[in-house]
Design a protein around this motif. Structure first.
Motif, PDB file in Angstrom:
ATOM      1  N   LEU A  34       0.818  -1.211   0.000  1.00  0.00           N
ATOM      2  CA  LEU A  34       0.000   0.000   0.000  1.00  0.00           C
ATOM      3  C   LEU A  34       0.854   1.265   0.000  1.00  0.00           C
ATOM      4  O   LEU A  34       0.321   2.360  -0.086  1.00  0.00           O
ATOM      5  CB  LEU A  34      -0.939   0.005   1.213  1.00  0.00           C
ATOM      6  CG  LEU A  34      -1.894  -1.194   1.287  1.00  0.00           C
ATOM      7  CD1 LEU A  34      -2.697  -1.143   2.578  1.00  0.00           C
ATOM      8  CD2 LEU A  34      -2.792  -1.256   0.079  1.00  0.00           C
ATOM      9  N   GLY A  35       2.146   1.115   0.100  1.00  0.00           N
ATOM     10  CA  GLY A  35       3.034   2.265   0.166  1.00  0.00           C
ATOM     11  C   GLY A  35       3.350   2.827  -1.211  1.00  0.00           C
ATOM     12  O   GLY A  35       3.011   2.263  -2.245  1.00  0.00           O
ATOM     13  N   ARG A  36       4.028   3.972  -1.216  1.00  0.00           N
ATOM     14  CA  ARG A  36       4.486   4.581  -2.463  1.00  0.00           C
ATOM     15  C   ARG A  36       6.001   4.534  -2.445  1.00  0.00           C
ATOM     16  O   ARG A  36       6.632   4.834  -1.437  1.00  0.00           O
ATOM     17  CB  ARG A  36       4.008   6.024  -2.551  1.00  0.00           C
ATOM     18  CG  ARG A  36       2.490   6.125  -2.616  1.00  0.00           C
ATOM     19  CD  ARG A  36       2.071   7.528  -2.822  1.00  0.00           C
ATOM     20  NE  ARG A  36       2.188   7.789  -4.252  1.00  0.00           N
ATOM     21  CZ  ARG A  36       1.876   8.928  -4.816  1.00  0.00           C
ATOM     22  NH1 ARG A  36       1.440   9.927  -4.095  1.00  0.00           N
ATOM     23  NH2 ARG A  36       2.007   9.097  -6.109  1.00  0.00           N
ATOM     24  N   TYR A  37       6.570   4.165  -3.569  1.00  0.00           N
ATOM     25  CA  TYR A  37       8.016   4.023  -3.671  1.00  0.00           C
ATOM     26  C   TYR A  37       8.524   4.857  -4.833  1.00  0.00           C
ATOM     27  O   TYR A  37       7.850   5.009  -5.847  1.00  0.00           O
ATOM     28  CB  TYR A  37       8.393   2.550  -3.887  1.00  0.00           C
ATOM     29  CG  TYR A  37       7.968   1.662  -2.740  1.00  0.00           C
ATOM     30  CD1 TYR A  37       8.790   1.483  -1.641  1.00  0.00           C
ATOM     31  CD2 TYR A  37       6.739   1.020  -2.754  1.00  0.00           C
ATOM     32  CE1 TYR A  37       8.410   0.679  -0.586  1.00  0.00           C
ATOM     33  CE2 TYR A  37       6.344   0.217  -1.703  1.00  0.00           C
ATOM     34  CZ  TYR A  37       7.186   0.044  -0.625  1.00  0.00           C
ATOM     35  OH  TYR A  37       6.800  -0.745   0.415  1.00  0.00           O
ATOM     36  N   GLN A  38       9.709   5.391  -4.683  1.00  0.00           N
ATOM     37  CA  GLN A  38      10.341   6.152  -5.752  1.00  0.00           C
ATOM     38  C   GLN A  38      11.772   5.645  -5.894  1.00  0.00           C
ATOM     39  O   GLN A  38      12.486   5.490  -4.902  1.00  0.00           O
ATOM     40  CB  GLN A  38      10.356   7.640  -5.416  1.00  0.00           C
ATOM     41  CG  GLN A  38      10.953   8.476  -6.499  1.00  0.00           C
ATOM     42  CD  GLN A  38      10.840   9.964  -6.171  1.00  0.00           C
ATOM     43  OE1 GLN A  38      10.286  10.362  -5.163  1.00  0.00           O
ATOM     44  NE2 GLN A  38      11.382  10.775  -7.039  1.00  0.00           N
ATOM     45  N   PHE A  39      12.163   5.368  -7.129  1.00  0.00           N
ATOM     46  CA  PHE A  39      13.488   4.838  -7.393  1.00  0.00           C
ATOM     47  C   PHE A  39      14.193   5.721  -8.413  1.00  0.00           C
ATOM     48  O   PHE A  39      13.587   6.147  -9.389  1.00  0.00           O
ATOM     49  CB  PHE A  39      13.403   3.413  -7.958  1.00  0.00           C
ATOM     50  CG  PHE A  39      12.734   2.443  -7.033  1.00  0.00           C
ATOM     51  CD1 PHE A  39      13.463   1.805  -6.045  1.00  0.00           C
ATOM     52  CD2 PHE A  39      11.386   2.175  -7.138  1.00  0.00           C
ATOM     53  CE1 PHE A  39      12.854   0.907  -5.175  1.00  0.00           C
ATOM     54  CE2 PHE A  39      10.763   1.284  -6.282  1.00  0.00           C
ATOM     55  CZ  PHE A  39      11.498   0.651  -5.303  1.00  0.00           C
ATOM     56  N   ALA A  40      15.457   5.978  -8.178  1.00  0.00           N
ATOM     57  CA  ALA A  40      16.285   6.688  -9.153  1.00  0.00           C
ATOM     58  C   ALA A  40      16.986   5.630  -9.997  1.00  0.00           C
ATOM     59  O   ALA A  40      17.752   4.823  -9.475  1.00  0.00           O
ATOM     60  CB  ALA A  40      17.301   7.574  -8.441  1.00  0.00           C
ATOM     61  N   LEU A  41      16.685   5.617 -11.288  1.00  0.00           N
ATOM     62  CA  LEU A  41      17.263   4.616 -12.184  1.00  0.00           C
ATOM     63  C   LEU A  41      18.442   5.185 -12.954  1.00  0.00           C
ATOM     64  O   LEU A  41      18.483   6.370 -13.266  1.00  0.00           O
ATOM     65  CB  LEU A  41      16.208   4.138 -13.186  1.00  0.00           C
ATOM     66  CG  LEU A  41      14.999   3.421 -12.616  1.00  0.00           C
ATOM     67  CD1 LEU A  41      14.020   3.080 -13.729  1.00  0.00           C
ATOM     68  CD2 LEU A  41      15.413   2.163 -11.873  1.00  0.00           C
ATOM     69  N   ALA A  42      19.384   4.310 -13.268  1.00  0.00           N
ATOM     70  CA  ALA A  42      20.507   4.700 -14.118  1.00  0.00           C
ATOM     71  C   ALA A  42      19.969   5.052 -15.505  1.00  0.00           C
ATOM     72  O   ALA A  42      18.920   4.556 -15.925  1.00  0.00           O
ATOM     73  CB  ALA A  42      21.510   3.557 -14.209  1.00  0.00           C
ATOM     74  N   GLN A  43      20.683   5.906 -16.222  1.00  0.00           N
ATOM     75  CA  GLN A  43      20.224   6.374 -17.534  1.00  0.00           C
ATOM     76  C   GLN A  43      19.961   5.227 -18.514  1.00  0.00           C
ATOM     77  O   GLN A  43      18.987   5.253 -19.257  1.00  0.00           O
ATOM     78  CB  GLN A  43      21.234   7.356 -18.141  1.00  0.00           C
ATOM     79  CG  GLN A  43      21.286   8.678 -17.423  1.00  0.00           C
ATOM     80  CD  GLN A  43      19.963   9.415 -17.493  1.00  0.00           C
ATOM     81  OE1 GLN A  43      19.308   9.434 -18.523  1.00  0.00           O
ATOM     82  NE2 GLN A  43      19.563   9.997 -16.378  1.00  0.00           N
ATOM     83  N   HIS A  44      20.825   4.189 -18.501  1.00  0.00           N
ATOM     84  CA  HIS A  44      20.620   3.096 -19.463  1.00  0.00           C
ATOM     85  C   HIS A  44      19.329   2.335 -19.156  1.00  0.00           C
ATOM     86  O   HIS A  44      18.667   1.834 -20.057  1.00  0.00           O
ATOM     87  CB  HIS A  44      21.833   2.160 -19.514  1.00  0.00           C
ATOM     88  CG  HIS A  44      22.040   1.328 -18.281  1.00  0.00           C
ATOM     89  ND1 HIS A  44      22.633   1.815 -17.135  1.00  0.00           N
ATOM     90  CD2 HIS A  44      21.716   0.046 -18.016  1.00  0.00           C
ATOM     91  CE1 HIS A  44      22.669   0.863 -16.219  1.00  0.00           C
ATOM     92  NE2 HIS A  44      22.116  -0.224 -16.726  1.00  0.00           N
TER      93      HIS A  44
END
Length: 64
Positions: A34-44
């Motif tokens: 039920l949570g919200r997650y945010q991920f920083a992804l590598a450009q590729h």
């Protein structure tokens, strides 16, 4: 996970059912559905490019 499984299938590597059952992150208690997650992804990864997978049939490649 789908890309990795397709890769293994294309390499004629048999993935056992008990191995597949351990792939889902839903079995891990710390995951809050039920949570919200945010991920920083590598450009590729943002471009849809996946890193190369190891060959499970090559004894020179280790699990890490």
């Amino acid at each position: 996970m789908d890309a990795a499984l397709r890769h293994l299938h294309n390499q004629r590597y048999e993935v056992k059912k008990e191995e597949l059952s351990r792939l889902s992150p839903l079995g891990h208690k710390p995951i809050n559905m039920l949570g919200r997650y945010q991920f920083a992804l590598a450009q590729h990864l943002n471009r849809g490019e996946l890193p190369p997978l190891r060959n499970p049939n090559d004894p020179n490649e280790s699990d890490g």
